[in-house]
Design a protein around this motif. Structure first.
Motif, PDB file in Angstrom:
ATOM      1  N   SER A  36       0.595  -1.511  -0.089  1.00  0.00           N
ATOM      2  CA  SER A  36       0.209   0.029  -0.153  1.00  0.00           C
ATOM      3  C   SER A  36       0.889   1.359  -0.044  1.00  0.00           C
ATOM      4  N   GLY A  37       2.286   0.839   0.843  1.00  0.00           N
ATOM      5  CA  GLY A  37       2.972   2.429   0.538  1.00  0.00           C
ATOM      6  C   GLY A  37       3.631   2.636  -0.912  1.00  0.00           C
ATOM      7  N   GLY A  38       3.184   1.781  -1.765  1.00  0.00           N
ATOM      8  CA  GLY A  38       3.487   1.597  -2.898  1.00  0.00           C
ATOM      9  C   GLY A  38       5.435   2.301  -3.384  1.00  0.00           C
ATOM     10  N   GLY A  39       5.292   2.413  -4.514  1.00  0.00           N
ATOM     11  CA  GLY A  39       6.675   1.840  -4.887  1.00  0.00           C
ATOM     12  C   GLY A  39       7.426   1.016  -5.735  1.00  0.00           C
ATOM     13  N   PHE A  40       6.953  -0.026  -5.276  1.00  0.00           N
ATOM     14  CA  PHE A  40       7.539  -1.795  -5.461  1.00  0.00           C
ATOM     15  C   PHE A  40       7.403  -0.963  -7.002  1.00  0.00           C
ATOM     16  N   MET A  87      -0.785 -19.038   0.390  1.00  0.00           N
ATOM     17  CA  MET A  87      -0.310 -17.865   1.174  1.00  0.00           C
ATOM     18  C   MET A  87       0.231 -17.102  -0.381  1.00  0.00           C
ATOM     19  N   LEU A  88       1.060 -17.772  -1.341  1.00  0.00           N
ATOM     20  CA  LEU A  88       1.569 -16.610  -2.964  1.00  0.00           C
ATOM     21  C   LEU A  88       0.240 -16.795  -3.251  1.00  0.00           C
ATOM     22  N   LEU A  89      -1.489 -17.801  -3.251  1.00  0.00           N
ATOM     23  CA  LEU A  89      -2.496 -16.851  -3.760  1.00  0.00           C
ATOM     24  C   LEU A  89      -2.834 -16.238  -2.947  1.00  0.00           C
ATOM     25  N   ARG A  90      -2.635 -15.477  -1.884  1.00  0.00           N
ATOM     26  CA  ARG A  90      -2.931 -13.841  -1.871  1.00  0.00           C
ATOM     27  C   ARG A  90      -2.588 -13.010  -2.254  1.00  0.00           C
ATOM     28  N   MET A  91      -0.958 -13.745  -2.151  1.00  0.00           N
ATOM     29  CA  MET A  91       0.337 -12.318  -2.623  1.00  0.00           C
ATOM     30  C   MET A  91      -0.163 -11.814  -3.822  1.00  0.00           C
ATOM     31  N   VAL A  92      -0.879 -13.200  -4.741  1.00  0.00           N
ATOM     32  CA  VAL A  92      -1.286 -13.007  -6.662  1.00  0.00           C
ATOM     33  C   VAL A  92      -2.118 -11.880  -6.537  1.00  0.00           C
ATOM     34  N   GLU A  93      -2.936 -11.772  -5.269  1.00  0.00           N
ATOM     35  CA  GLU A  93      -4.123 -11.421  -5.189  1.00  0.00           C
ATOM     36  C   GLU A  93      -3.989  -9.712  -4.823  1.00  0.00           C
ATOM     37  N   MET A  94      -3.292  -9.547  -4.321  1.00  0.00           N
ATOM     38  CA  MET A  94      -2.527  -8.294  -3.689  1.00  0.00           C
ATOM     39  C   MET A  94      -1.478  -7.496  -4.607  1.00  0.00           C
ATOM     40  N   CYS A  95      -0.650  -8.396  -5.566  1.00  0.00           N
ATOM     41  CA  CYS A  95      -0.146  -8.180  -6.392  1.00  0.00           C
ATOM     42  C   CYS A  95      -0.972  -7.386  -7.792  1.00  0.00           C
ATOM     43  N   ARG A  96      -1.372  -7.939  -7.618  1.00  0.00           N
ATOM     44  CA  ARG A  96      -2.799  -7.588  -8.747  1.00  0.00           C
ATOM     45  C   ARG A  96      -3.125  -6.531  -8.987  1.00  0.00           C
ATOM     46  N   GLU A  97      -4.027  -6.059  -7.095  1.00  0.00           N
ATOM     47  CA  GLU A  97      -4.675  -5.128  -6.410  1.00  0.00           C
ATOM     48  C   GLU A  97      -3.654  -3.288  -6.661  1.00  0.00           C
ATOM     49  N   HIS A  98      -2.545  -3.875  -6.806  1.00  0.00           N
ATOM     50  CA  HIS A  98      -1.174  -2.662  -6.330  1.00  0.00           C
ATOM     51  C   HIS A  98      -0.625  -2.967  -7.879  1.00  0.00           C
ATOM     52  N   GLU A  99      -0.954  -3.531  -9.054  1.00  0.00           N
ATOM     53  CA  GLU A  99      -0.325  -3.574 -10.144  1.00  0.00           C
ATOM     54  C   GLU A  99       1.521  -3.502  -9.870  1.00  0.00           C
ATOM     55  N   VAL A 100       1.336  -4.545  -9.392  1.00  0.00           N
ATOM     56  CA  VAL A 100       3.072  -5.277  -8.846  1.00  0.00           C
ATOM     57  C   VAL A 100       3.238  -6.367  -9.704  1.00  0.00           C
ATOM     58  N   PRO A 101       4.074  -6.909 -10.408  1.00  0.00           N
ATOM     59  CA  PRO A 101       4.460  -8.188 -11.428  1.00  0.00           C
ATOM     60  C   PRO A 101       4.967  -8.392 -10.401  1.00  0.00           C
ATOM     61  N   LEU A 102       4.649  -9.836 -10.318  1.00  0.00           N
ATOM     62  CA  LEU A 102       5.464 -10.776  -9.082  1.00  0.00           C
ATOM     63  C   LEU A 102       5.531 -11.953  -9.674  1.00  0.00           C
ATOM     64  N   VAL A 137       9.875 -20.933 -10.769  1.00  0.00           N
ATOM     65  CA  VAL A 137       9.137 -19.955 -10.388  1.00  0.00           C
ATOM     66  C   VAL A 137       7.554 -19.404 -11.643  1.00  0.00           C
ATOM     67  N   PHE A 138       7.124 -18.981 -11.208  1.00  0.00           N
ATOM     68  CA  PHE A 138       6.426 -18.414 -12.404  1.00  0.00           C
ATOM     69  C   PHE A 138       5.666 -17.549 -12.052  1.00  0.00           C
ATOM     70  N   ASP A 139       5.752 -16.533 -13.480  1.00  0.00           N
ATOM     71  CA  ASP A 139       5.191 -15.434 -13.765  1.00  0.00           C
ATOM     72  C   ASP A 139       3.608 -15.279 -12.892  1.00  0.00           C
ATOM     73  N   SER A 140       2.631 -14.054 -12.068  1.00  0.00           N
ATOM     74  CA  SER A 140       1.823 -14.062 -11.365  1.00  0.00           C
ATOM     75  C   SER A 140       0.923 -13.618 -12.655  1.00  0.00           C
ATOM     76  N   GLN A 141       0.993 -13.414 -13.511  1.00  0.00           N
ATOM     77  CA  GLN A 141       0.020 -13.879 -15.056  1.00  0.00           C
ATOM     78  C   GLN A 141      -0.241 -14.199 -15.079  1.00  0.00           C
ATOM     79  N   VAL A 142       0.591 -15.525 -15.267  1.00  0.00           N
ATOM     80  CA  VAL A 142       0.911 -17.214 -15.739  1.00  0.00           C
ATOM     81  C   VAL A 142      -0.184 -18.037 -14.305  1.00  0.00           C
ATOM     82  N   LEU A 143       0.390 -17.405 -13.523  1.00  0.00           N
ATOM     83  CA  LEU A 143      -0.867 -18.460 -12.324  1.00  0.00           C
ATOM     84  C   LEU A 143      -2.008 -18.302 -12.098  1.00  0.00           C
ATOM     85  N   ALA A 144      -2.543 -17.019 -12.431  1.00  0.00           N
ATOM     86  CA  ALA A 144      -4.065 -15.860 -12.310  1.00  0.00           C
ATOM     87  C   ALA A 144      -4.723 -16.841 -13.328  1.00  0.00           C
TER      88      ALA A 144
END
Ligand code: FAD
Ligand code: FES
Length: 257
Positions: free
Chosen positions: A169-173, A184-199, A230-237
């Motif tokens: 939420s602090g931004g910048g990444f 945990m990874l599933l949650r990270m994929v959702e959160m990074c998508r919300e914040h538009e940070v590639p994961l 290692v998979f990109d979050s867009q592939v995992l989604a």
């Protein structure tokens, strides 16, 4: 397979030990090896050290990992690999999130990112303080390190994802990396998508061949051993099984959770 001697053994934290050995092959953070314990079995382990003196960091959970924990310096193990793709080093301001033994593949990544001059914020999560892995090691890289524990015994109380959410939420990444339990990874994929940070996420599946032939580690149309881990979050989604199902050693599909 290369048969090599265990040269160093380090107690890291509760139920976790690192085994160092010589292996004359180049390796990248995120790659893994198949470790053969003579007379027992062969299992996948991330490389926690990728230099000339390689290492695996093993949580004792079952038959083979307990047998590994009983080895002493000078004992022989078999190594196949390095296998898999590894993390892509990119971005100038990275968030790195590790849950439990997931820090094994992330610690060399943090070292590589910091050495390449990037800013790194690392979140180390565990159930309790005595299970925190590689906190000092990542602190020594110059990364900004935050800790969380489920029981509040050290650092932020709660899952590693809630601390990560605050940081996102602090931004910048401009890039995030994660390794740990699949929910945990599933949650990270959702959160990074919300914040538009590639994961990039490192996944685990039951593995046999380790080279894309047997199908044990199938995930959608991918094999985790060869196309990953290692998979990109867009592939995992786009993979319905991600965060939902894995294959048991028998090949049966079982729920994750
Ligand atoms: C690419 C990859 C990298 C890994 N890196 C590490 C690492 O760095 N450190 C580490 O401690 N572990 C790592 N693992 C997990 C490790 O391979 C398993 O914990 C190990 O195979 C268990 O073997 P065992 O004979 O001790 O346990 P078993 O007796 O076979 O099983 C014990 C329990 O662990 C579960 N299990 C077994 N294998 C897996 C698996 N692959 N994924 C999820 N659950 C499993 C079983 O279902 C059972 O509940 C990694 C797995 C993969 C696929
Ligand atoms: S372990 Fe055989 S295909 Fe991945």
């Amino acid at each position: 397979m290369v048969v090599t001697k265990v040269l160093e053994i380090t107690d890291e934290c509760d139920r976790v030990k690192t085994f160092r050995f010589k292996l004359n092959s180049d390796a990248s953070p995120g790659q893994f090896v198949m470790v053969w314990v003579p007379g027992v079995d062969e299992i996948p382990m991330s490389l926690s050290y990728t230099g000339e003196l390689k290492g695996v960091t093993v949580e004792a959970v079952g038959t083979t990992t307990h047998s590994l924990h009983k080895l002493t310096i000078g004992d022989r193990i078999g190594i196949r690999g390095p296998l898999g793709n590894g993390f892509v080093i990119t971005g100038r301001n990275a968030l790195v999130v590790g849950g439990g033994s997931g820090m094994a593949s992330l610690a060399p990544l943090v070292e590589r990112l910091c050495a390449s001059g990037g800013k790194v914020t690392c979140v180390v999560g565990a159930r309790t303080e005595t299970e925190h892995l590689f906190v000092q090691r990542v602190e020594e890289t110059g990364a900004e390190v935050h800790c969380s524990t489920d029981d509040g015994s050290a650092g932020h109380k709660g899952p590693v994802t809630s601390l990560s959410k605050e940081l996102l939420s602090g931004g910048g990444f401009d890039q995030a990396y994660a390794c740990g339990p699949e929910l945990m990874l599933l949650r990270m994929v959702e959160m990074c998508r919300e914040h538009e940070v590639p994961l990039q996420c490192s996944l685990e599946r039951y593995m046999k061949c380790g080279i894309g032939l047997c199908g044990s580690c199938q995930l959608g149309s991918y094999t985790v051993c060869k196309d990953g881990p290692v998979f990109d979050s867009q592939v995992l989604a786009g993979i319905p099984e991600f965060g939902m199902y894995r294959r048991a050693p028998s090949g049966l599909r079982v729920s994750i959770g």
